[in-house]
Scaffold this active site. Structure first.
Site, PDB file in Angstrom:
ATOM      1  N   CYS A  39       5.163  -7.256   7.988  1.00 42.38           N
ATOM      2  CA  CYS A  39       6.181  -6.809   8.931  1.00 42.38           C
ATOM      3  C   CYS A  39       6.411  -7.890   9.969  1.00 42.38           C
ATOM      4  O   CYS A  39       5.479  -8.556  10.402  1.00 42.38           O
ATOM      5  CB  CYS A  39       5.741  -5.519   9.612  1.00 42.38           C
ATOM      6  SG  CYS A  39       6.986  -4.881  10.753  1.00 42.38           S
ATOM      7  N   ASN A  64      -6.303   4.211  15.736  1.00 38.39           N
ATOM      8  CA  ASN A  64      -7.352   3.826  14.780  1.00 38.39           C
ATOM      9  C   ASN A  64      -7.663   2.365  14.970  1.00 38.39           C
ATOM     10  O   ASN A  64      -6.751   1.547  14.907  1.00 38.39           O
ATOM     11  CB  ASN A  64      -6.847   3.959  13.346  1.00 38.39           C
ATOM     12  CG  ASN A  64      -6.492   5.367  13.029  1.00 38.39           C
ATOM     13  OD1 ASN A  64      -7.337   6.234  13.053  1.00 38.39           O
ATOM     14  ND2 ASN A  64      -5.223   5.597  12.782  1.00 38.39           N
ATOM     15  N   SER A  68      10.399   6.391   9.619  1.00 34.89           N
ATOM     16  CA  SER A  68       9.841   6.040  10.928  1.00 34.89           C
ATOM     17  C   SER A  68      10.303   4.639  11.316  1.00 34.89           C
ATOM     18  O   SER A  68      10.273   3.716  10.504  1.00 34.89           O
ATOM     19  CB  SER A  68       8.312   6.078  10.849  1.00 34.89           C
ATOM     20  OG  SER A  68       7.743   5.604  12.039  1.00 34.89           O
ATOM     21  N   GLU A 106       0.816  -1.208   0.000  1.00 30.50           N
ATOM     22  CA  GLU A 106       0.000   0.000   0.000  1.00 30.50           C
ATOM     23  C   GLU A 106       0.846   1.252   0.000  1.00 30.50           C
ATOM     24  O   GLU A 106       1.879   1.317   0.650  1.00 30.50           O
ATOM     25  CB  GLU A 106      -0.847   0.034   1.273  1.00 30.50           C
ATOM     26  CG  GLU A 106      -2.095  -0.768   1.160  1.00 30.50           C
ATOM     27  CD  GLU A 106      -2.821  -0.835   2.482  1.00 30.50           C
ATOM     28  OE1 GLU A 106      -2.964   0.203   3.148  1.00 30.50           O
ATOM     29  OE2 GLU A 106      -3.251  -1.935   2.839  1.00 30.50           O
ATOM     30  N   CYS A 149       3.936  -5.622  16.306  1.00 28.27           N
ATOM     31  CA  CYS A 149       3.366  -4.729  17.313  1.00 28.27           C
ATOM     32  C   CYS A 149       1.892  -5.085  17.445  1.00 28.27           C
ATOM     33  O   CYS A 149       1.204  -5.303  16.443  1.00 28.27           O
ATOM     34  CB  CYS A 149       3.544  -3.271  16.906  1.00 28.27           C
ATOM     35  SG  CYS A 149       5.280  -2.842  16.701  1.00 28.27           S
ATOM     36  N   CYS A 168      -1.022  -3.184  15.360  1.00 33.25           N
ATOM     37  CA  CYS A 168      -0.774  -2.766  13.969  1.00 33.25           C
ATOM     38  C   CYS A 168      -1.260  -3.794  12.942  1.00 33.25           C
ATOM     39  O   CYS A 168      -0.985  -4.990  13.062  1.00 33.25           O
ATOM     40  CB  CYS A 168       0.717  -2.516  13.796  1.00 33.25           C
ATOM     41  SG  CYS A 168       1.210  -2.174  12.106  1.00 33.25           S
ATOM     42  N   CYS A 211       2.907   8.372   1.777  1.00 36.15           N
ATOM     43  CA  CYS A 211       3.328   7.421   2.803  1.00 36.15           C
ATOM     44  C   CYS A 211       3.689   6.113   2.091  1.00 36.15           C
ATOM     45  O   CYS A 211       2.831   5.482   1.474  1.00 36.15           O
ATOM     46  CB  CYS A 211       2.149   7.241   3.760  1.00 36.15           C
ATOM     47  SG  CYS A 211       2.394   6.007   5.017  1.00 36.15           S
ATOM     48  N   GLY A 223       5.622  -2.209   6.997  1.00 40.05           N
ATOM     49  CA  GLY A 223       6.997  -2.679   7.160  1.00 40.05           C
ATOM     50  C   GLY A 223       7.868  -1.819   8.052  1.00 40.05           C
ATOM     51  O   GLY A 223       7.519  -0.688   8.388  1.00 40.05           O
ATOM     52  N   GLU A 224       8.984  -2.392   8.433  1.00 37.47           N
ATOM     53  CA  GLU A 224       9.955  -1.678   9.262  1.00 37.47           C
ATOM     54  C   GLU A 224      11.135  -1.282   8.349  1.00 37.47           C
ATOM     55  O   GLU A 224      11.928  -2.141   7.950  1.00 37.47           O
ATOM     56  CB  GLU A 224      10.404  -2.596  10.403  1.00 37.47           C
ATOM     57  CG  GLU A 224      11.607  -2.130  11.191  1.00 37.47           C
ATOM     58  CD  GLU A 224      11.544  -0.679  11.654  1.00 37.47           C
ATOM     59  OE1 GLU A 224      10.559  -0.284  12.287  1.00 37.47           O
ATOM     60  OE2 GLU A 224      12.502   0.066  11.365  1.00 37.47           O
ATOM     61  N   CYS A 247      -2.349   2.049   7.469  1.00 39.15           N
ATOM     62  CA  CYS A 247      -1.732   1.460   6.294  1.00 39.15           C
ATOM     63  C   CYS A 247      -1.534  -0.037   6.555  1.00 39.15           C
ATOM     64  O   CYS A 247      -1.100  -0.437   7.614  1.00 39.15           O
ATOM     65  CB  CYS A 247      -0.384   2.128   6.083  1.00 39.15           C
ATOM     66  SG  CYS A 247       0.151   2.053   4.398  1.00 39.15           S
ATOM     67  N   SER A 295       8.768   5.458  16.711  1.00 40.21           N
ATOM     68  CA  SER A 295       7.476   5.000  17.231  1.00 40.21           C
ATOM     69  C   SER A 295       7.694   4.587  18.677  1.00 40.21           C
ATOM     70  O   SER A 295       8.174   3.491  18.941  1.00 40.21           O
ATOM     71  CB  SER A 295       6.985   3.801  16.417  1.00 40.21           C
ATOM     72  OG  SER A 295       6.658   4.218  15.121  1.00 40.21           O
ATOM     73  N   LEU A 296       7.358   5.482  19.581  1.00 43.02           N
ATOM     74  CA  LEU A 296       7.626   5.198  20.995  1.00 43.02           C
ATOM     75  C   LEU A 296       6.460   4.417  21.606  1.00 43.02           C
ATOM     76  O   LEU A 296       6.631   3.300  22.079  1.00 43.02           O
ATOM     77  CB  LEU A 296       7.896   6.515  21.733  1.00 43.02           C
ATOM     78  CG  LEU A 296       8.519   6.383  23.117  1.00 43.02           C
ATOM     79  CD1 LEU A 296       9.893   5.745  23.054  1.00 43.02           C
ATOM     80  CD2 LEU A 296       8.612   7.753  23.798  1.00 43.02           C
ATOM     81  N   HIS A 297       5.301   5.010  21.625  1.00 41.46           N
ATOM     82  CA  HIS A 297       4.055   4.359  22.047  1.00 41.46           C
ATOM     83  C   HIS A 297       4.015   3.841  23.476  1.00 41.46           C
ATOM     84  O   HIS A 297       3.012   3.269  23.909  1.00 41.46           O
ATOM     85  CB  HIS A 297       3.662   3.208  21.109  1.00 41.46           C
ATOM     86  CG  HIS A 297       3.695   3.557  19.661  1.00 41.46           C
ATOM     87  ND1 HIS A 297       3.436   4.815  19.184  1.00 41.46           N
ATOM     88  CD2 HIS A 297       3.962   2.802  18.563  1.00 41.46           C
ATOM     89  CE1 HIS A 297       3.548   4.823  17.866  1.00 41.46           C
ATOM     90  NE2 HIS A 297       3.877   3.618  17.469  1.00 41.46           N
TER      91      HIS A 297
HETATM   92  N1  SAH Z   1       7.555   0.140  11.172  1.00 44.43           N
HETATM   93  C1  SAH Z   1       7.710   1.532  11.287  1.00 44.43           C
HETATM   94  C2  SAH Z   1       7.015   2.314  10.205  1.00 44.43           C
HETATM   95  C3  SAH Z   1       5.639   1.898   9.819  1.00 44.43           C
HETATM   96  S1  SAH Z   1       4.345   2.147  10.981  1.00 44.43           S
HETATM   97  C4  SAH Z   1       7.254   2.008  12.646  1.00 44.43           C
HETATM   98  O1  SAH Z   1       6.656   1.234  13.355  1.00 44.43           O
HETATM   99  O2  SAH Z   1       7.565   3.147  12.977  1.00 44.43           O
HETATM  100  C5  SAH Z   1       3.999   3.873  10.888  1.00 44.43           C
HETATM  101  C6  SAH Z   1       3.323   4.430  12.149  1.00 44.43           C
HETATM  102  O3  SAH Z   1       1.935   4.049  12.219  1.00 44.43           O
HETATM  103  C7  SAH Z   1       3.960   3.895  13.431  1.00 44.43           C
HETATM  104  O4  SAH Z   1       4.152   4.929  14.359  1.00 44.43           O
HETATM  105  C8  SAH Z   1       2.936   2.910  13.887  1.00 44.43           C
HETATM  106  O5  SAH Z   1       3.087   2.642  15.215  1.00 44.43           O
HETATM  107  C9  SAH Z   1       1.639   3.607  13.525  1.00 44.43           C
HETATM  108  N2  SAH Z   1       0.457   2.751  13.553  1.00 44.43           N
HETATM  109  C10 SAH Z   1       0.357   1.453  13.237  1.00 44.43           C
HETATM  110  N3  SAH Z   1      -0.908   1.009  13.410  1.00 44.43           N
HETATM  111  C11 SAH Z   1      -1.620   2.064  13.842  1.00 44.43           C
HETATM  112  C12 SAH Z   1      -3.004   2.250  14.208  1.00 44.43           C
HETATM  113  N4  SAH Z   1      -3.858   1.269  14.131  1.00 44.43           N
HETATM  114  N5  SAH Z   1      -3.389   3.466  14.620  1.00 44.43           N
HETATM  115  C13 SAH Z   1      -2.516   4.496  14.682  1.00 44.43           C
HETATM  116  N6  SAH Z   1      -1.218   4.385  14.361  1.00 44.43           N
HETATM  117  C14 SAH Z   1      -0.767   3.176  13.947  1.00 44.43           C
HETATM  118 FE1  SF4 Z   2       5.873  -3.328  12.000  1.00 46.71          FE
HETATM  119 FE2  SF4 Z   2       5.809  -0.685  12.491  1.00 46.71          FE
HETATM  120 FE3  SF4 Z   2       3.540  -2.153  12.453  1.00 46.71          FE
HETATM  121 FE4  SF4 Z   2       5.281  -2.454  14.438  1.00 46.71          FE
HETATM  122  S1  SF4 Z   2       4.125  -0.583  13.932  1.00 46.71           S
HETATM  123  S2  SF4 Z   2       4.259  -4.123  13.305  1.00 46.71           S
HETATM  124  S3  SF4 Z   2       7.228  -2.201  13.374  1.00 46.71           S
HETATM  125  S4  SF4 Z   2       4.882  -1.745  10.722  1.00 46.71           S
END
Ligand code: SAH
Ligand code: SF4
Length: 367
Positions: free
Chosen positions: A124, A312, A213, A96, A128, A131, A117, A181-182, A355, A236-238
């Site tokens: 991936c 989301n 990211s 995507e 996480c 995700c 994006c 993806g990462e 995404c 991506s701290l979270h």
């Molecule tokens: N793998 C990398 C880049 C792709 S994810 C990373 O994790 O940073 C891009 C961003 O979208 C990250 O910050 C991820 O945590 C966030 N993300 C993933 N799923 C999400 C969701 N359902 N709602 C909001 N943000 C989300």
């Molecule tokens: Fe992979 Fe980033 Fe999604 Fe974590 S947030 S599963 S590293 S794409």
């Protein structure tokens, strides 16, 4: 899975490699420059458009290489400001790419800022918990050409819609590696793609408008600090403590905060650029005031900007975003600590983070 395309795509080659590639056919090196012009300045969709190339070179190239390594399977307007492209690779893999039009205050949609994006992998491996991209696991890395062509497909789509623009202007403002993806797990291909996006012979897109990211791969972040290109980094701290972070991000067990924070600090010191910390707010997981205070501490020590992203919902996952009151209270703690921050509000932004969902849906239908 290791993926080797049937024929290499020209998008993955720099001018020196292109010159080497055509040399066995007896073609002079200066042709490489003409080829990159067709690829990146004019962004042609077919060989027949490369009108100043000799016929024999054109045919030689057609036989041994391909132009685009993927094709547009579907374009879907995801909301009033976002659009998703589903691209299909040679092996039927789906990725995507999302185009986001951030409306500018006081001006029409035509002058909205456009962010693309891009994805870096099919699926991936980092899993996480929140995700969609991680849900079905990792399938393969994207090639550099497959990353570059995401940009080209979108740029071409926009150019076709808006033919009045001067020919060479790339009608996009920002590129973020926040798709599937990462990116740092596909380090070499991502860096190669960034070089082509940035290079004068390539898409000539300003490095400061490119953001990568990462979920926090410490050795690669340290390596990244040594790269000469001045792109931006988002982490991506979270979770602002190991305890909370590792509940939702398995990677935190391998690289806990005490290793991660110094690594990103080293990056921003070396690059002299402000770091962004992304923090998805998930109800009852990481939205406590305690987390907000710890987040403020981390951001303060890194001089980082915090991007708060209300979660989301993803089909099949139990999480949801806290209500507006809670989001505001969380953000207020950052404000009181004088931390530069934004809270994503517009509904359309949802799709950027989500995404990976369109692909998952189409994969499920196929199965
Ligand atoms: N793998 C990398 C880049 C792709 S994810 C990373 O994790 O940073 C891009 C961003 O979208 C990250 O910050 C991820 O945590 C966030 N993300 C993933 N799923 C999400 C969701 N359902 N709602 C909001 N943000 C989300
Ligand atoms: Fe992979 Fe980033 Fe999604 Fe974590 S947030 S599963 S590293 S794409």
């Amino acid at each position: 899975m290791r993926f080797t395309p049937e024929k290499p795509s020209l998008y993955g080659m720099n001018p020196e490699e292109l010159a080497d590639f055509i040399e066995p056919g007896g073609f002079p090196a200066f042709r490489a420059k003409q080829i990159t012009d067709w690829l990146y300045r004019k962004r042609v969709a077919g060989w027949e458009e490369m009108s100043n190339l000799p016929k024999d070179l054109n045919e030689w190239l057609r036989e041994r290489s391909c132009l685009s390594p993927n094709s547009v399977l579907m374009v879907r307007k995801a909301s009033d400001i976002t659009e998703k492209l589903l691209l299909q690779g040679e092996d039927q893999s789906l990725v995507e790419t999302v185009l986001i039009r951030y409306p500018q205050r006081g001006v029409g949609t035509d002058s909205s800022r456009k962010t693309i994006c891009v994805s870096s992998q099919v699926g991936c491996a980092y899993g996480c918990k929140f995700c969609a991209s991680g849900l079905a696991g990792w399938k393969r890395d994207l090639t550099a050409a497959e990353i570059i062509s995401q940009f080209i497909h979108v740029a071409r789509m926009e150019e076709e819609r808006d033919r009045d623009r001067p020919e060479n202007r790339v009608p996009l403002d920002n590129i973020v590696f926040m798709g599937m993806g990462e990116p740092l797990a596909n380090y070499d291909n991502v860096i190669r793609a960034i070089r082509t996006l940035n290079a004068e012979w390539g898409l000539h897109f300003g490095a400061r408008r490119i953001t990568l990211s990462t979920s926090g791969l410490v050795p690669q972040i340290r390596k990244l600090a040594e790269e000469p290109i001045q792109f931006r980094l988002a982490l991506s701290l979270h979770g602002a403590t190991n305890e909370v972070r590792q509940q939702i991000m398995p990677i935190n067990k391998r690289y806990p905060l005490e290793e991660l924070i110094p690594a990103v600090a080293a990056f921003s010191e070396k690059h002299g650029r402000m770091l962004t910390l992304e923090f998805i707010l998930i109800e009852d997981v990481n939205d406590s005031f305690e987390q907000a205070r710890k987040l403020a501490e981390i951001a303060g020590s890194l001089h980082a900007h915090v991007n708060i992203i209300p979660y989301n919902t993803v089909e099949g996952l139990p999480w949801k975003r806290p209500n507006i009151k809670r989001q505001t209270a969380f953000a207020n703690i950052l404000r009181q600590a004088r931390i530069s921050h934004t809270v994503r509000k517009e509904k359309g932004h949802d799709i950027e983070a989500a995404c990976g969902q369109l692909r998952l849906q189409v994969e499920r239908e196929r199965a």
